[in-house]
Design a protein around this motif. Structure first.
Motif, short mmCIF file in Angstrom:
data_model
loop_
_atom_site.label_atom_id
_atom_site.label_comp_id
_atom_site.label_asym_id
_atom_site.label_seq_id
_atom_site.Cartn_x
_atom_site.Cartn_y
_atom_site.Cartn_z
N ASN A 48 -4.50 -47.47 119.58
CA ASN A 48 -3.63 -47.68 118.70
C ASN A 48 -3.08 -46.24 118.31
O ASN A 48 -1.97 -46.10 118.13
CB ASN A 48 -3.78 -48.48 117.33
CG ASN A 48 -3.95 -50.04 117.83
OD1 ASN A 48 -3.53 -50.51 118.92
ND2 ASN A 48 -4.36 -50.65 116.96
N PHE A 88 -0.55 -54.51 128.58
CA PHE A 88 -1.31 -55.14 127.77
C PHE A 88 -2.02 -56.43 128.42
O PHE A 88 -1.55 -56.63 129.41
CB PHE A 88 -0.31 -55.77 126.67
CG PHE A 88 0.33 -54.73 125.90
CD1 PHE A 88 -0.10 -54.10 124.91
CD2 PHE A 88 1.79 -54.84 126.25
CE1 PHE A 88 0.73 -53.10 124.10
CE2 PHE A 88 2.49 -53.82 125.37
CZ PHE A 88 1.99 -52.80 124.51
N SER A 90 -2.38 -59.57 127.68
CA SER A 90 -1.35 -60.56 127.49
C SER A 90 0.05 -60.26 128.24
O SER A 90 0.85 -61.03 127.85
CB SER A 90 -1.35 -61.40 126.19
OG SER A 90 -1.03 -60.35 125.27
N ASN A 92 2.76 -59.15 127.59
CA ASN A 92 3.80 -58.93 126.64
C ASN A 92 5.19 -58.65 127.40
O ASN A 92 5.72 -57.55 127.04
CB ASN A 92 3.48 -57.79 125.81
CG ASN A 92 2.46 -58.32 124.66
OD1 ASN A 92 2.14 -59.34 124.53
ND2 ASN A 92 1.54 -57.35 124.08
N ILE A 94 8.79 -59.97 127.71
CA ILE A 94 9.83 -60.92 126.92
C ILE A 94 10.33 -62.28 127.73
O ILE A 94 11.02 -61.95 129.05
CB ILE A 94 10.93 -60.05 126.40
CG1 ILE A 94 10.62 -59.20 125.45
CG2 ILE A 94 12.18 -61.10 125.78
CD1 ILE A 94 11.69 -57.97 125.11
N ARG A 153 7.38 -51.78 134.39
CA ARG A 153 8.00 -51.35 132.81
C ARG A 153 7.23 -50.01 132.34
O ARG A 153 8.19 -49.27 131.65
CB ARG A 153 7.91 -52.62 131.83
CG ARG A 153 8.48 -52.33 130.56
CD ARG A 153 8.13 -53.53 129.53
NE ARG A 153 7.12 -53.60 129.39
CZ ARG A 153 6.47 -54.77 128.60
NH1 ARG A 153 7.61 -55.83 127.92
NH2 ARG A 153 5.37 -54.91 128.10
N ASP A 165 -4.58 -51.96 127.76
CA ASP A 165 -5.55 -52.65 127.11
C ASP A 165 -6.12 -53.77 127.61
O ASP A 165 -5.15 -54.67 127.79
CB ASP A 165 -4.56 -52.92 125.62
CG ASP A 165 -5.62 -53.55 124.72
OD1 ASP A 165 -6.74 -53.58 124.87
OD2 ASP A 165 -5.23 -54.13 123.62
N GLN B 316 6.35 -61.34 118.05
CA GLN B 316 5.72 -60.67 119.17
C GLN B 316 6.70 -59.85 120.14
O GLN B 316 6.56 -58.60 120.47
CB GLN B 316 5.07 -61.58 120.10
CG GLN B 316 3.99 -60.99 120.81
CD GLN B 316 3.50 -61.80 122.10
OE1 GLN B 316 4.05 -63.05 122.11
NE2 GLN B 316 2.40 -61.25 122.82
N ILE B 320 6.93 -55.84 120.63
CA ILE B 320 6.94 -55.36 121.97
C ILE B 320 8.05 -54.42 122.37
O ILE B 320 8.02 -53.25 122.45
CB ILE B 320 7.13 -56.36 123.11
CG1 ILE B 320 6.00 -57.47 123.19
CG2 ILE B 320 7.25 -55.81 124.37
CD1 ILE B 320 6.21 -58.86 124.14
N ALA B 406 2.43 -56.63 118.67
CA ALA B 406 2.59 -57.12 119.59
C ALA B 406 1.16 -57.10 120.68
O ALA B 406 1.17 -57.97 121.53
CB ALA B 406 3.54 -56.22 120.64
N ILE B 407 0.21 -56.15 120.50
CA ILE B 407 -0.85 -56.19 120.90
C ILE B 407 -1.73 -57.05 120.29
O ILE B 407 -2.55 -58.13 121.15
CB ILE B 407 -1.52 -54.92 120.87
CG1 ILE B 407 -0.52 -53.72 121.39
CG2 ILE B 407 -2.93 -54.69 121.73
CD1 ILE B 407 -0.97 -52.30 121.18
#
Lengths: 220, 410
Positions: A48, A88, A90, A92, A94, A153, A165, B316, B320, B406-407
């Motif tokens: 982070n 990430f 998951s 992430n 949209i 992206r 991550d 979320q 992001i 978001a993470i």
């Protein structure tokens, strides 16, 4: 590329949690590094801070010659946008935007026009081999494809570093290998600095340097 | 750099976001749509109803009263209870002299008689009216003039023909200057009249009557000096009810009526009716406003509520966006713009819907139910401002979302 000097971070609370203790770290341009550690070791906090998503209490963090300290929200957002590409666990993405729109989104926040955004986004999708999936929504893509979209992206703003991550955490072993191959290709072909946070030793082995962290301290 | 609300890229992004979340967008839009439509319909409906009722009073002096002789309810001076009496020209002249009395229009009528000119004829009610008639009833003259004082004093044989009668007896031409045969006597036509008010006192509407001077009527039909229904207007600062005792005093002086026999004179104060309708509409107006504001608040709370849910649902996504470089202001702008865009489009649709609904009502009611352009613009403006206000809290909440979420939000 990255220099950390005596970084300390404590989460305040009834029992203050000293998560990072005097972290010193140097990562050169073009390195492919993994940060490994058990959960609770402080590796997420380190990520982070590296990603300018969180502040640290003391020390210095230099990213590509810029001192990252006490930044305003706006300045932090701008630096994240231009210097860091996130990948990430998951994905992430949209969910209501198709692949090309997701890839183009960072450029929207730079004020790049729509046509140019889409053109550059298509280029990136071609690079990760997903040009024919450009108009699919994330829900219509497989895990590996989603992670490749996320990588496209991350790359579109031509960032100084890629921060990943647990990028293979949600993928099966076969697609994990494909994604890791992509990271390695990026590292060798484009000399991209890549930092991967993981607890998977298999992933760690594929990087050129492993930084182990436990109890908030770098052990290797 | 882009931050402005007026950035085309921004609007494209908002359009994409709204159109990709159809159910959510539709639900929010419906709340606003219904709110504006209800408010516009309420305001339009209330105005239309008022116009419809007021149309009944058009062309009618409002500070006025109608009176005529009733039967006695108390025996007096040898006249039995239940016996009749009549108001005469002499009474009318005396009443005209009273302080506070502005005009007194007296009428008398004979029933339907045959009227004709050349080959065309019909039957019509013939009414005698005096020169002050025009000061109380405000007839609408299609051509010529109404009965004046000279006609009245000299008992001239002149007639004002109702519009509908004129169309039958003098088809396709202006009858002023021609002669009309009324029950065997020829009268010169001096005017064609009609009325705008829906109400009328004593008999037909002006359009279906023939008016001749009341003095002429009395002679032609042997009615003596008796008058029929009388209508008076009060001067400014007086009400007809205030004048009633004075009028009664005049009548008691001329006729044997018991001092406490108040029923012997029928006296109807129209201004009181007006005041009542006026009060009624202040009430209706207040109610419409109350319900309208209620609807408005409900709509706005709905918008705020849904925006709040949207922000929670999109935590979320917002995280992001923040992680990949959206600034806090970008997020606020986005949420606010979505609120504004929704409010604008849905509000527009609501007003258009309301206008269409009012137009249908208007077709049926034959009176304008339309709300003004300015009024609809202000409804829109109020909705836009309140819609924006309702979106502010959710958008500030959205702004506080940290990119870390978001993470962490896996």
């Amino acid at each position: 590329m990255i220099t950390l000097k005596d970084i300390n971070k404590t989460y305040p609370g009834i029992v203050p949690l000293h998560v990072l203790r005097d972290i010193n770290l140097h990562i050169d341009k073009g390195e492919l590094v993994s940060i490994m550690g058990a959960s609770g070791s402080g590796k997420s906090t380190l990520l982070n801070i590296l990603g300018i998503l969180d502040n640290y209490d003391s020390g210095e963090y230099w990213l590509d010659g810029v001192l990252i300290r006490n930044l305003s929200e706006n300045r932090a957002a701008e630096l994240r946008n231009r210097m860091i590409g996130f990948v990430f666990q998951s994905f992430n993405l949209i969910s209501y935007k198709d692949a090309v729109e997701n890839v183009a989104l960072p450029l929207f926040y730079q004020g790049v026009g729509r046509k140019k955004r889409r053109m550059l986004a298509m280029e990136q999708l071609e690079r990760v081999g997903l040009a024919e999936r450009a108009h699919h929504l994330p829900g219509e893509l497989s895990g590996g494809q989603k992670q490749r979209v996320a990588l496209a992206r991350a790359l579109i703003t031509n960032p100084s570093i890629i921060l990943a991550d647990e990028p293979t955490g949600a993928l099966d072993s076969k697609t994990s290998k494909e994604v890791m191959q992509l990271f390695r290709d990026l590292n060798t072909d484009r000399n991209m600095t890549i930092i991967i946070v993981t607890h998977d030793p298999g992933v760690g082995e594929q990087t050129s340097r492993i930084i182990r962290i436990s109890d908030g301290q770098i052990t290797v | 750099m882009k931050t402005a609300l007026f950035d085309i890229e921004n609007w494209r992004e908002i359009g994409a976001t709204l159109s990709r979340n159809k159910t959510r967008t539709l639900l929010t839009a419906f709340g606003i749509f219904w709110g504006t439509a209800m408010l516009a319909m309420l305001l339009g409906g209330e105005k239309g109803l008022e116009r419809k009722l007021m149309k009944n009073f058009e062309g009618f002096a409002t500070n006025s009263a109608v009176f005529f002789a009733n039967r006695r309810t108390v025996s007096y001076q040898g006249f039995n209870k239940g016996s009749g009496w009549s108001i005469t020209f002499k009474d009318i002249d005396a009443i005209r002299q009273l302080d506070g009395v502005d005009a007194v229009a007296t009428t008398n009528s004979v029933g339907s008689v045959t009227v004709s000119a050349g080959k065309h004829g019909t039957s019509a009610q013939v009414q005698g009216a005096d020169h002050e008639y025009v000061r109380v009833f405000l007839p609408k003259m299609f051509s010529g003039r109404f009965i004046n004082e000279s006609d009245q004093v000299n008992a001239r044989k002149v007639a004002v023909v109702g519009k509908n009668i004129a169309d039958k007896v003098f088809p396709g031409r202006d009858p002023v200057g021609e002669f009309i045969n009324i029950a065997g006597i020829y009268y010169k036509v001096i005017g064609v009249a009609g009325q705008e008010a829906e109400i009328n006192v004593g008999g037909e509407k002006l359009d279906d009557q023939i008016n001749i001077p009341i003095s002429t009527l009395s002679r032609a039909f042997n009615l003596g000096d008796v008058v029929g229904g009388t209508m008076m207007t009060a001067k400014d600062g007086y009400t007809p009810t205030q004048l009633k005792p004075r009028i009664f005093r005049v009548l008691r002086a001329n006729h044997p009526i018991a001092p406490h026999d108040d029923q012997a004179l029928f006296f109807f104060d129209i201004s009181e009716q007006f005041a009542m309708v006026d009060k009624l509409f202040s009430g209706v107006n207040l109610l419409a406003l109350f319900v309208g504001i209620g609807t408005l608040i409900a709509g706005i709370i709905g918008v705020g509520n849904i925006m709040w849910v949207i922000v929670k649902e999109r935590t979320q996504e917002i995280g992001i966006r923040r992680a990949i470089g959206a600034k806090p202001l970008d997020i606020v702008t986005q949420i606010l713009s979505e609120g504004i865009a929704l409010t604008f489009i849905a509000g527009m649709a609501g007003i258009i819907f309301a206008v269409c609904a009012l137009a249908v009502v208007q077709q049926i009611a034959e009176v304008s139910f339309l709300i003004g352009f300015g009024q609809s613009i202000s409804i829109m403006a109020i909705f836009m401002i309140l819609g924006m206000g309702a979106s502010i809290i959710p958008s500030l909440k959205a702004m506080k979302i940290k990119p870390i979420e978001a993470i962490n939000d896996k």
